[in-house]
Design a protein around this motif. Structure first.
Motif, short mmCIF file in Angstrom:
data_model
loop_
_atom_site.label_atom_id
_atom_site.label_comp_id
_atom_site.label_asym_id
_atom_site.label_seq_id
_atom_site.Cartn_x
_atom_site.Cartn_y
_atom_site.Cartn_z
N TYR A 116 42.46 44.46 41.31
CA TYR A 116 42.41 45.35 40.15
C TYR A 116 41.68 44.64 39.01
CZ TYR A 116 46.26 42.63 38.06
OH TYR A 116 47.03 41.62 37.55
N ALA A 117 41.18 45.45 38.08
CA ALA A 117 40.55 44.93 36.86
C ALA A 117 41.04 45.76 35.69
CB ALA A 117 39.03 45.00 36.97
N GLN A 141 37.72 37.31 48.48
CA GLN A 141 36.43 37.25 47.81
C GLN A 141 35.65 38.56 47.96
OE1 GLN A 141 34.71 33.41 48.31
NE2 GLN A 141 32.70 34.01 47.54
N ALA A 142 35.81 39.26 49.07
CA ALA A 142 35.11 40.52 49.26
C ALA A 142 35.58 41.55 48.23
CB ALA A 142 35.33 41.05 50.68
N THR A 143 36.90 41.61 48.02
CA THR A 143 37.43 42.53 47.01
C THR A 143 36.97 42.12 45.62
OG1 THR A 143 39.39 42.96 48.36
CG2 THR A 143 39.54 43.49 46.02
N SER A 171 40.05 30.64 42.02
CA SER A 171 40.44 31.98 42.41
C SER A 171 39.32 32.68 43.16
CB SER A 171 40.82 32.82 41.18
OG SER A 171 39.66 33.11 40.42
N ALA A 172 39.66 33.78 43.85
CA ALA A 172 38.66 34.54 44.59
C ALA A 172 37.60 35.12 43.67
CB ALA A 172 39.35 35.67 45.38
N VAL A 173 38.00 35.56 42.48
CA VAL A 173 37.05 36.16 41.54
C VAL A 173 36.08 35.10 41.02
CG1 VAL A 173 36.78 37.47 39.41
CG2 VAL A 173 38.75 37.91 40.89
N ALA A 174 36.58 33.93 40.70
CA ALA A 174 35.70 32.85 40.22
C ALA A 174 34.72 32.44 41.32
CB ALA A 174 36.53 31.65 39.77
#
Length: 296
Positions: A116-117, A141-143, A171-174
């Motif tokens: 989510y964002a 990471q795909a999400t 983190s996956a987002v970073a």
């Protein structure tokens, strides 16, 4: 003189944590234990992200809050300095006069939520150069890439130049942001930010001993080797400085970063200390991070 809130905390907890005022709390024994990282992704770089499949992202609402809390706790709940969000947690910014709320974008549904964002709203007549993301969390990471692509799509509509958010570096987002190219601004406060003070060494180690055992087991350090090291840690012969102990416990520093004169006299115990305190972002310990919505 110890401030009244700190004195009250000492009766309940061995190591209180807070977000400190610069050059004020160190006089009461507080040391910085957490850094901030701001990620800046230009819209030009987001062209490298894959196209978001139809229906992969949807507009969220406050009805998704239980799933958002659960996902945050699953991804970040065991992270040093991070707060486990209880069932009553609700600090989603609301739209008020002069205060923007957020638009919620989610990936997945219900218990299958994968990311989510929380994107800050833009007020009419005010057009900053960036889209501010209050929080962006992804299980993989795909999400994370899909969420960044979704935020980028919104940013283009509003004629922004970049996306800005705060996330721990492991983190996956970073990782997704680094994969397409970005800027990372690291803030290491000398005497402010996320801080902690060691008020009762014995009680702190009583609570922290299971975590030390977990780290040592991950590094394959024998239990017999930990016994004298733990006794030295309790007695202050190993890491006599309470500030050093806290910074190492949270993962803000590695044991190897501590000057030798502050490590303790028995160098034979240093191998165990290196396993106990590998620093955040290592295989054994996630990077310490305090998310903005949990700060006060």
């Amino acid at each position: 003189m110890i401030p009244r809130p700190v004195g009250s905390a000492a009766r309940g907890v061995p190591a209180p944590c807070l977000y400190g005022i610069a050059d004020f709390y160190p006089r009461f024994g507080f040391v910085t234990c957490q850094r901030d990282i701001e990620w800046r992704v230009s819209l030009y770089n987001t062209r490298r992200l894959p196209v978001v499949p139809e229906g992969a992202l949807r507009a969220g609402s406050l009805s998704d809050l239980p799933a958002l809390r659960a996902l945050f706790n699953s991804v970040h709940g065991a992270r040093p300095w991070s707060v486990v969000r209880a069932d009553h947690w609700d600090r989603i910014p609301r739209t008020r006069e002069w205060n923007p709320g957020v638009d919620i974008v989610v990936a997945g549904n219900g218990d299958g939520l994968t990311g989510y964002a929380l994107i800050e709203e833009t007020f009419l007549g005010w057009r900053p150069k960036h889209v501010q993301v209050h929080e962006i969390v992804a299980r993989d990471q795909a999400t994370a890439g899909m969420l960044l692509a979704g935020v980028a799509r919104r940013a283009r509509r509003l004629d922004h130049e970049r996306i800005v958010f705060q996330e721990p570096g492991d983190s996956a987002v970073a990782r997704a942001a680094r994969g397409i190219g970005c800027e990372a601004v690291h803030r290491h406060y000398a005497a402010a930010g996320g801080m902690a003070a060691l008020l009762d060494r014995g009680r702190f180690l009583d609570a922290f001993e299971p975590e030390l055992a977990r780290r040592a087991a991950a590094a394959r350090i024998a239990t017999a080797a930990q016994v004298p090291a733990l006794a030295a840690l309790r007695g202050g012969a190993l890491l006599p400085g309470g500030g050093d102990l806290l910074q190492l416990a949270f993962g803000y520093e590695r044991f190897d970063d501590v000057p030798e004169e502050r490590r303790g006299n028995d160098s034979g115990l240093w191998d165990v200390a290196q396993a106990w305190f590998p620093g955040g972002g290592s295989r054994v310990l996630a990077e310490p991070f305090g998310h903005a919505l949990d700060q006060y």
